[in-house]
Design an enzyme around this catalytic site. Structure first.
Site, PDB file in Angstrom:
ATOM      1  N   ARG A 534       1.049  -1.139   0.055  1.00 35.03           N
ATOM      2  CA  ARG A 534      -0.036  -0.095   0.051  1.00 35.03           C
ATOM      3  C   ARG A 534       1.000   1.151   0.229  1.00 35.03           C
ATOM      4  O   ARG A 534       1.729   1.668   0.773  1.00 35.03           O
ATOM      5  CB  ARG A 534      -1.014  -0.024   1.083  1.00 35.03           C
ATOM      6  CG  ARG A 534      -1.757   1.024   1.239  1.00 35.03           C
ATOM      7  CD  ARG A 534      -3.083   0.685   0.522  1.00 35.03           C
ATOM      8  NE  ARG A 534      -4.230   1.757   0.632  1.00 35.03           N
ATOM      9  CZ  ARG A 534      -4.465   2.692  -0.156  1.00 35.03           C
ATOM     10  NH1 ARG A 534      -3.643   3.108  -1.211  1.00 35.03           N
ATOM     11  NH2 ARG A 534      -5.727   3.536   0.116  1.00 35.03           N
ATOM     12  N   GLY A 535       1.149   2.024  -1.084  1.00 36.10           N
ATOM     13  CA  GLY A 535       1.940   2.889  -1.186  1.00 36.10           C
ATOM     14  C   GLY A 535       2.063   3.983  -0.256  1.00 36.10           C
ATOM     15  O   GLY A 535       2.928   4.568   0.329  1.00 36.10           O
ATOM     16  N   ASP A 537       1.546   3.897   2.798  1.00 31.79           N
ATOM     17  CA  ASP A 537       1.791   3.326   4.064  1.00 31.79           C
ATOM     18  C   ASP A 537       3.274   3.171   4.231  1.00 31.79           C
ATOM     19  O   ASP A 537       3.977   3.314   4.966  1.00 31.79           O
ATOM     20  CB  ASP A 537       1.151   2.062   4.448  1.00 31.79           C
ATOM     21  CG  ASP A 537      -0.253   2.226   5.063  1.00 31.79           C
ATOM     22  OD1 ASP A 537      -0.374   3.468   5.320  1.00 31.79           O
ATOM     23  OD2 ASP A 537      -1.050   1.183   5.034  1.00 31.79           O
ATOM     24  N   THR A 538       3.988   2.573   2.843  1.00 30.84           N
ATOM     25  CA  THR A 538       5.273   2.009   3.147  1.00 30.84           C
ATOM     26  C   THR A 538       6.306   2.607   1.823  1.00 30.84           C
ATOM     27  O   THR A 538       7.506   2.407   2.168  1.00 30.84           O
ATOM     28  CB  THR A 538       5.134   0.535   2.748  1.00 30.84           C
ATOM     29  OG1 THR A 538       4.497   0.199   1.441  1.00 30.84           O
ATOM     30  CG2 THR A 538       4.392  -0.085   3.906  1.00 30.84           C
ATOM     31  N   ARG A 539       5.760   3.464   0.966  1.00 30.96           N
ATOM     32  CA  ARG A 539       6.477   3.831  -0.138  1.00 30.96           C
ATOM     33  C   ARG A 539       7.769   4.609   0.135  1.00 30.96           C
ATOM     34  O   ARG A 539       8.836   4.244  -0.192  1.00 30.96           O
ATOM     35  CB  ARG A 539       5.553   4.825  -1.077  1.00 30.96           C
ATOM     36  CG  ARG A 539       6.493   4.984  -2.343  1.00 30.96           C
ATOM     37  CD  ARG A 539       5.765   6.075  -3.140  1.00 30.96           C
ATOM     38  NE  ARG A 539       4.390   5.276  -3.526  1.00 30.96           N
ATOM     39  CZ  ARG A 539       4.132   4.532  -4.647  1.00 30.96           C
ATOM     40  NH1 ARG A 539       5.097   3.953  -5.102  1.00 30.96           N
ATOM     41  NH2 ARG A 539       2.694   4.032  -4.905  1.00 30.96           N
ATOM     42  N   GLY A 567      -6.886   1.804 -12.138  1.00 34.83           N
ATOM     43  CA  GLY A 567      -8.139   2.105 -12.495  1.00 34.83           C
ATOM     44  C   GLY A 567      -9.070   1.204 -11.120  1.00 34.83           C
ATOM     45  O   GLY A 567      -8.806   1.074 -10.537  1.00 34.83           O
ATOM     46  N   GLU A 601      -4.969  -7.699  -5.646  1.00 38.54           N
ATOM     47  CA  GLU A 601      -3.310  -8.409  -6.049  1.00 38.54           C
ATOM     48  C   GLU A 601      -3.222  -9.605  -4.812  1.00 38.54           C
ATOM     49  O   GLU A 601      -2.797 -10.641  -5.108  1.00 38.54           O
ATOM     50  CB  GLU A 601      -2.500  -7.557  -5.530  1.00 38.54           C
ATOM     51  CG  GLU A 601      -2.123  -6.450  -6.717  1.00 38.54           C
ATOM     52  CD  GLU A 601      -1.098  -5.451  -6.302  1.00 38.54           C
ATOM     53  OE1 GLU A 601      -0.462  -4.560  -7.417  1.00 38.54           O
ATOM     54  OE2 GLU A 601      -0.533  -5.691  -5.179  1.00 38.54           O
TER      55      GLU A 601
END
Length: 1603
Positions: A534-535, A537-539, A567, A601
């Site tokens: 999840r970008g 949170d962790t990117r 999308g 995913e």
């Protein structure tokens, strides 16, 4: 008692579901008989589902196919005179009659060339065979009575069918008619357990009852393969067939299309169906007046039920009678198909009934019937049953197949089987399902593979969503919709309530195909790790650090940073990235579950994980695993909030919850502390590295030449098409690079396997304490990544490995195997390994590969010159090319190393950073003492020789025989008491010696030096104590000082012949065991009695004596080689030398006479090459009864050969080349029965003896300018005899093809007609000439030699195209079986016709058609009849010859051949006066025979005269027919051969007159297609005339009018 003397046992497989219409019982040795083949073929063409046990030839197993007999509706018993020769046939008949009594099975007896009364009464030859069988098998009286009763009952059944070879066709038609009528009155077999069938039948009956019209109703039963369409159709047929006047079930149309790919099966099926309908009209259409209209109008008056089973393509619908106009009111046509065709609407199909998967209860019942043989399952298996049902997914075919596999197995076995099915499905089921996939076009198939591979994502998705995702992936929306519609029509996908669905097994097949195609291209599976996160949170921190660390560890990562572009649905490319990654790392952060993208995913990743196609590593980033597992805490709150905000995703909620539960229960890493993240990331990377198993094997510092060889091996592996385990053997001499290449291949392909192991240096490890046990443990531990399983001893290890290795697809390399016991302990059998596993074995000994029946072998060869230079340079200079000043020395080193990688590396490293002087010093030392490290490696193969004799053979070759003929060496060593034949074979297998293309023994230079070093090391300081001496200085020292001892067995001293040295014979006095003596440039003085009597080989080049000493005891010599000697006479006084086999006196300039050969009774080779003063050969040469080779090349003083030389029947090779004074070879040459090679070029011989073709075994000839293999040379020699006056040079004869020679026009002179007639005059009383070329030549007195003469031909004048035929002489030559015709037309085209063989209606009709064609031809245009008749085959070619391969025509024999020669002439030339058919030749290249015929006696030949020719033409023979036509102003345009077969042509010619051609009765092989003209046009015509073809009552005028 042996099995052959026991009664065969009947077995019944209770879960066999195979069922047939007809079972054919016949004598076990009889399946290939034409009658059985014709009968089975006719039954198949009639649509009969047939079982013919022709795979057991003979039926030798004690197993009778009782279940097949029991399940067949009709049994045909073919009685022959040999039927009772085995208890197999009797037992089978007994069982058939039992089922006739108990089950009402129909039995049809057929008596082939045996009297029914003999069978009934058990008399005559049949009775004798029965008595012999009963006596041989000691059968008890009860069984004897049972056999006799069965024979009586069967022979009494009516109707009886009696047949023999001549009338078998008519009988077969009667049998087929009777069988089909029996089948028509019998209900079709539906299924052993027709679960759920009745409900479908009732649905269909209700549908038929509700039809609105009384017209023809057409219905399709549509569904995927294995769904039960045929079963339901059969059940429906049985229920309603009694309501119809005519009924027909046409089975397995799809399979019949595959069975006859080259015979246009649609036409065959249609014709059979029309024939059936025609017969039915005759009996069922009572009010039909068949004399007034064509018969097929009658079928419109009857009510028909027609079932067309398994229709594959729209083409079949077009051809077969599937229209409302075909049949009468109330008729029903039922089609079963797995494809819903567009043609359905055009055909007028009223209804399509889709057959769906079974419901749960039906699945349980059907599966239980197969797995437990009862309708209800065992409760203790409940959980396993659900797994089986889930796998089968409601497909009846799969339920029955899986249940049958599990029948009578334990729970443990069930679990193992079901687990195995995930990876290795049932091939029988897959083959059925794959047919639908294989029928797809390329674009649709690619779409299917993508949908199948990602089906777990698409399933449950709306049609529009699927289309949108495909569109985003680059697919055109129209193309996507069309492809999906096509896949739906092919029953590969479906939409239930507009939701995407694909059957589980179809998914599995599609994924397997997708991955298989992807594995061909490495870039299709490029990622080691897929990162799901999840970008927000962790990117920024953790994610970027983890990604960088993974990449720094050489791990290839897929990380999607484009979150903004995401999308509503996950993209196709991202789905593929997940599927194509080996590991997915899921970063489960607090807000991970509030993203639909992340949840999708996760769902996709966990599906891959559960399907065992991917590994998963969860990382719980600031969340607890239990929160994820239970959707609790902050993580759960985020998920619940997401579901609340997005109610449209409610349908996916349960799937996502399951995925979260699964990932929360999976072992992973928990990261809670921000400060320790770097340490956590390090542990994660280490764990991923271990999971990927990235520890590749080290290959080499400088892998020169490795890549090309690895590529060859990879291609070799790919060529293995079978699913079975593959065993690859890599063999070659020590140090050649086997292990290096095996490592490189291992690294290249190891990731494709579930387990892998490289066992290095097995030979060394095995000999250590518990070495074998250690290797077994290492193999097990490497494959299963565990050390918990302990192996106690080698035997228990075998058992463990056998059970364990087959559970995974593995790669195993067994390096350096040298004992069979090693293979038995590590890889004893194919059965140990899982399908598609690969086992690679490296060895020096090729025998191991033979023992294991290796699938693929790869022999390692040395490096080429360029590679050798590069590899050596890397080690000697640390660069790829040598330095200039060392270039010459580099060449010497590389030459010494002989392109052996080991030597190049070792010696190169040894020379690194040394100067030129040191290089030279090292090279000098290597010439006498090899490098220790290299020798140690090479000596392993020598030490591995178990027999001392084999070691002695190797050492003798290394010292003395390199470069000598292998057969000569074998004779010499056999004379020494060795078994040289087997010994040399063992050395070849161990790569210690090789044999080149000239049969010379070769040995790698380093192996040679290794062998010599072994002897040197046995006595380093005292050469006289060594067994073999070869170093010149040491030999001279021993001989000059008289130091010889009894230890010496062989000496080689080769000095310059220009400066010979003199030694005393006394030096050999104490060498009592001397066997081998090789001298050159040496003179010996003294008494030759000092030479050992054990001497077997004397090689003394430049012997200075005029003759050998009388005191020299040569009785034990096997080979004498005295080349370049000064001998005038070999022996002044002869002595008996019974052991001598080879005598070579070549280049002896002073030799004038040969020895008395009567003293050499066992001589095999006599070589007197280049003895210029040799003027005579002793007449005693005729005493050499075992001689194989005589070489007299360049003996320029030799004028004549003794007559006795022609009596040498054992002689194989005679070489006279360069004997310039020999001018003749006697006709006695034919006595040399074994002669294969004759070389006599550059002699004074001007004439090829006529005896030459009479030699039976001649292969190679070099004589009078003719040179080459006899099959190529003899036609030219024959031509030289035939036309001795032609002006072709002898050199041209060797290059001209016979077909070119015969097209040369020779002037019309008397000399040009001499030809073969002169040969006949020299061969009195010869009527016929047959020349057999190649390896079998024979000139006999029973082959036809005749020439053509125009006076013996009938003349047919063909008038111009505007006139009619007149003055045609049609009188036959009385009593002739061959006829000739010369036909002439005014437009200058003419023909010559020659008939060989019987005269019949076919030959007459054909000749008449040819003459009619000539009569009606246009100027310059003449078209001969072609293959438009089933009674002949045609072969044509431009020019004077035609070549063809005799086809295989089943059931018919060749009876005649017609040769048609078309030629043109000038307008002022009269055909019959200006042209002569000089000769006709029939050359059979396969049998190597040539028949030559002279024309003026062709017409006198009888039928028996031609029999030898026609019988010589057999299937697959390659034949050339040549016409030698002489005449001025004439040109041969075309030569045509007609092969005529023996069936009567009345029926055929009748059909031909009607314009209908049938080739059904003639079955040709794949090389010959029997048809006429354009197939498409012909088929259209055939379809139009189908109905009239069978109208026997209508007039010819009516038929023409209808067409």
């Amino acid at each position: 008692m042996s099995s052959q003397n026991q009664d065969p046992e009947f077995t019944f497989n209770p879960h066999t579901t195979i069922m047939y219409d007809v079972y054919i019982s016949f004598e076990p040795h009889y399946p290939s008989h034409p009658f059985i083949s014709l009968l089975s073929g006719a039954l198949k063409r009639a649509g009969v589902h047939l079982f013919l046990d022709n795979y057991m030839k003979p039926k030798s197993k004690d197993l009778i196919l009782s279940s097949v007999i029991k399940g067949s509706r009709v049994s045909i018993v073919v009685f022959t005179t040999d039927f009772a020769c085995t208890t197999w046939s009797l037992k089978e008949l007994e069982k058939i009659m039992e089922y006739r009594s108990s089950r009402g099975q129909q039995v049809v007896p057929v008596f082939y060339e045996v009297d029914p009364e003999e069978v009934f009464n058990q008399t005559g030859h049949f009775g004798e065979a029965l008595l012999a069988t009963l006596a041989r098998t000691s059968t008890n009286q009860a069984k004897v009575l049972s056999y006799r009763t069965a024979l009586k009952e069967a022979a009494a059944i009516s109707p009886r069918f009696l047949t023999n070879f001549r009338d078998r066709s008519n009988t077969i038609d009667s049998i087929v008619g009777h069988v089909t009528s029996l089948l028509d009155s019998t209900a079709l077999f539906v299924a052993e357990h027709p679960v759920g069938v009745n409900s479908h039948v009732q649905d269909l009956i209700q549908l038929l009852d509700n039809k609105k019209s009384d017209g023809v109703f057409i219905m399709a039963i549509w569904g995927m393969g294995g769904i039960g369409k045929t079963t339901v159709a059969k059940a429906l047929y049985n229920q309603i067939s009694h309501n119809f006047d005519v009924r027909k079930f046409v089975p397995d149309i799809d399979e019949r299309m595959e069975d006859f790919p080259r015979r246009w099966p649609l036409g065959i099926i249609e014709e059979e169906l029309l024939l059936f309908l025609k017969e039915q009209v005759a009996t069922k259409a009572c009010n039909f007046d068949s004399t007034s209209v064509i018969w097929w109008e009658g079928i419109r008056c009857v009510k028909v039920l027609l079932v067309l089973d398994n229709v594959r393509s729209e083409k079949e619908l077009e051809v077969l009678p599937v229209t409302c106009e075909c049949f009468g009111p109330g008729s029903i046509i039922i089609i079963t198909t797995r494809t819903k065709h567009d043609q359905f609407n055009e055909t007028g199909i009223n209804h399509v009934y889709r057959l769906k998967e079974m419901d749960y209860n039906e699945c349980v019942e059907l599966f239980s019937q197969s797995a437990f043989k009862k309708a209800t399952p065992e409760r203790t298996y409940a959980d396993l049953i659900n797994r089986a049902l889930e796998y089968s997914d409601g497909l009846p075919l799969a339920l029955v197949a899986v249940g049958s596999v599990l029948f009578e197995r334990s729970r443990v076995e069930w679990d193992s089987v079901l687990e195995r099915l995930k990876r290795f499905p049932l091939q029988d089921v897959w083959q059925v399902l794959r047919k639908s996939i294989d029928s797809l076009g390329y674009d649709m198939k690619q779409m299917f593979l993508v949908l199948a591979y990602l089906s777990h994502f698409f399933i449950g998705m709306d049609r529009n969503d699927v289309t949108q995702i495909l569109q985003k992936a680059g697919c055109d929306v129209v193309v996507a919709l069309k492809a999906i519609k096509g896949l739906e029509d092919h029953s590969l996908v479906s939409f239930e309530k507009d939701k995407f669905r694909m059957h589980r097994l179809i998914q599995d097949i599609g994924r397997e195909m997708y991955l298989k195609e992807s594995s061909i291209k490495p870039q299709q599976r490029p990622y080691d790790v897929f990162l799901s996160f999840r970008g927000k949170d962790t990117r920024s921190n953790f994610m970027s650090h983890l990604h960088a660390s993974l990449e720094n560890a050489s791990i290839y990562v897929f990380k999607d940073d484009d979150e903004e572009a995401r999308g509503e649905n996950i993209s196709l490319s991202l789905l593929k990235a997940i599927g194509e990654s080996r590991i997915s790392i899921i970063i489960l952060s607090p807000n991970y579950a509030d993203s639909k993208w992340c949840l999708q995913e996760l769902e996709d990743i966990m599906r891959c994980y559960n399907n065992q196609t991917q590994k998963v590593l969860p990382v719980f980033h600031h969340v607890d695993p239990s929160e994820v597992r239970n959707q609790a805490g902050k993580f759960g709150e985020a998920f619940e909030e997401f579901i609340k905000k997005n109610p449209q995703n409610k349908v996916k909620e349960q799937d996502w919850r399951k995925a979260l539960r699964d990932v929360g229960s999976t072992a992973g890493f928990v990261v809670q502390n921000w400060r320790n993240e770097s340490e956590d990331i390090k542990k994660i990377v280490e764990h991923v590295t271990h999971m990927l198993d990235l520890n590749e094997l080290f290959i080499a510092n400088h892998p020169v030449g490795v890549e090309s060889r690895v590529k060859e091996l990879i291609e070799l592996l790919k060529s293995h098409q079978s699913e079975d385990p593959l065993l690859l053997g890599i063999w070659g001499m020590g140090g050649i690079g086997k292990t290096t290449i095996a490592k490189a291949v291992y690294n290249k392909i190891c990731r494709q396997f579930d387990g892998r192991c490289f066992l290095l240096n097995i030979r060394e490890v095995w000999d250590q304490d518990n070495g074998g046990l250690h290797l077994q443990q290492q193999l097990l531990s490497s494959v299963y990544k565990t050390t918990k399983i302990k192996i106690q001893n080698i035997e228990s290890g075998k058992s463990i490995l056998e059970k364990r290795l087959g559970q995974k697809r593995i790669l195993v390399v067994l390096d350096d195997v040298d004992k069979l016991e090693q293979l038995n302990a590590l890889a004893a059998s194919y059965k140990w390994f899982c399908p598609r596993s690969i086992i690679i074995i490296t060895t020096r000994d090729e025998r191991f590969l033979s023992w294991l029946e290796i699938d693929k072998r790869y022999k390692m060869e040395g490096l080429n010159e360029e590679e050798s230079i590069e590899l050596f340079s890397w080690h000697a200079f640390k660069e790829p090319r040598p330095r200039k000043k060392f270039a010459t020395l580099c060449g010497e080193v590389i030459s010494y190393c002989g392109n052996l990688p080991l030597a190049l590396e070792v010696i190169g490293s040894h020379l690194f950073e040394r100067g030129i002087k040191e290089w030279k010093s090292v090279l000098n030392k290597l010439k006498s003492i090899p490098n220790k490290e290299v020798q140690k490696k090479l000596k392993i193969s020598f030490d591995g020789l178990s027999d001392d004799k084999d070691r002695e053979i190797f050492l003798d070759i290394a010292f003395f025989f390199i470069g000598m003929d292998k057969n000569d060496v074998t004779d010499i060593l056999n004379g020494c008491g060795h078994s040289a034949g087997i010994g040399i074979s063992i050395l070849l297998e161990r790569c210690l010696v090789t044999v080149d293309t000239k049969n010379k023994l070769r040995m790698h230079g380093l192996l040679r030096d290794m062998g010599r070093e072994i002897i040197r090391e046995s006595s380093p300081t005292k050469p006289e104590e060594r067994s073999r001496l070869w170093h010149s200085e040491e030999v001279l020292d021993v001989l000059s000082k008289d130091l010889g001892t009894k230890a010496t067995e062989g000496i080689a001293l080769k000095l310059s012949r220009m400066n010979p040295i003199c030694l005393k014979t006394k030096a050999f006095k104490y060498m009592r065991r001397l066997r081998l003596l090789q001298l050159a440039g040496v003179q010996l003085k003294g008494n030759f009695k000092h030479l050992s009597t054990d001497l077997r080989w004397l090689c003394w080049h430049g012997c200075p004596s005029r003759y050998t000493e009388a005191k020299f005891d040569q009785r034990n010599l096997v080979a004498i080689d005295l080349k370049y000697s000064y001998l005038q006479h070999v022996w002044k006084k002869g002595q008996m030398m019974k052991k001598l086999k080879i005598l070579n006196l070549s280049h002896s300039e002073h030799l004038t006479h040969t020895p008395d050969f009567s003293y050499l009774p066992n001589l095999k080779k006599l070589i007197l090459k280049d003895c210029p003063r040799l003027c005579s050969i002793s007449h005693t040469i005729g005493h050499l009864k075992r001689i194989l080779l005589i070489n007299l090349k360049d003996c320029t003083s030799l004028r004549v050969l003794p007559k006795s030389i022609y009596k040498l029947k054992s002689l194989k090779t005679l070489i006279l080349s360069g004997c310039t004074k020999i001018d003749k070879l006697e006709e006695d040459l034919e006595q040399m029965k074994s002669l294969t090679t004759l070389m006599a070029d550059n002699t004074a011989i001007t004439k090829v003896p006529y005896a030459l073709p009479r030699l039976n075994n001649i292969v190679y000839i070099s004589l009078c300018g003719f040179e080459g293999l006899c099959r190529n040379v003899f036609p030219s020699i024959i031509w030289s005899w035939t036309s001795p006056t032609n002006n072709l040079s002898p050199q041209m004869h060797t290059n001209l093809d016979l077909s070119n020679l015969v097209s040369i026009m020779v002037s019309n002179s008397s000399s040009s007609h001499a030809g073969l007639s002169s040969i006949i005059k020299e061969l009195p009383k010869v009527q016929n000439l047959q020349l057999e070329c190649g390896s079998q030549l024979n000139m006999s007195g029973n082959v036809n030699l005749v020439s053509s003469s125009v006076t013996n031909f009938k003349e047919l004048e063909a008038p111009s195209r505007t006139s009619h035929v007149s003055n045609m002489n049609t009188s036959a030559l009385g009593g002739c079986c061959s006829e000739g015709y010369i036909s002439r037309s005014e437009n200058s085209l003419n023909i010559i016709l020659i008939r060989m063989g019987m005269n019949c209606l076919i030959t007459k009709a054909l000749i008449q058609r040819i003459s009619q064609k000539l009569t009606s031809n246009l100027a310059g245009d003449f078209l001969l009849p072609g293959n438009n008749n089933p009674d002949w085959l045609t072969f044509s070619s431009e020019g004077s010859s035609v070549s063809f391969e005799v086809p295989k025509v089943n059931g018919r024999s060749l009876k005649a051949v017609i040769l048609c020669i078309v030629y043109s002439s000038s307008s002022n030339i009269i055909a019959s006066e200006g042209i002569t058919l000089k000769n006709m030749m029939i050359i059979n290249y396969t049998k190597a025979t040539t028949h030559v015929y002279e024309g003026d006696t062709l017409s006198s030949l009888k039928g028996e005269d031609w029999q030898s020719v026609l019988s010589n033409l057999e299937a697959s023979d390659k034949v050339q027919v040549v016409a030698v036509v002489l005449g001025y102003g004439f040109k041969v345009k075309e030569t045509t051969v007609y092969l005529i077969y023996d069936d009567p042509i009345d029926q055929t010619m009748k059909q031909q007159d009607e314009g209908i051609v049938s080739g059904i009765d003639m079955v040709a092989d794949e090389n010959v297609t029997v048809h006429g003209g354009d197939e498409k046009e012909e088929f259209k015509l055939l379809r139009k005339r189908k109905f009239q073809e069978y109208d026997d009552t209508s007039s010819e005028d009516d038929r023409v009018g209808d067409v």
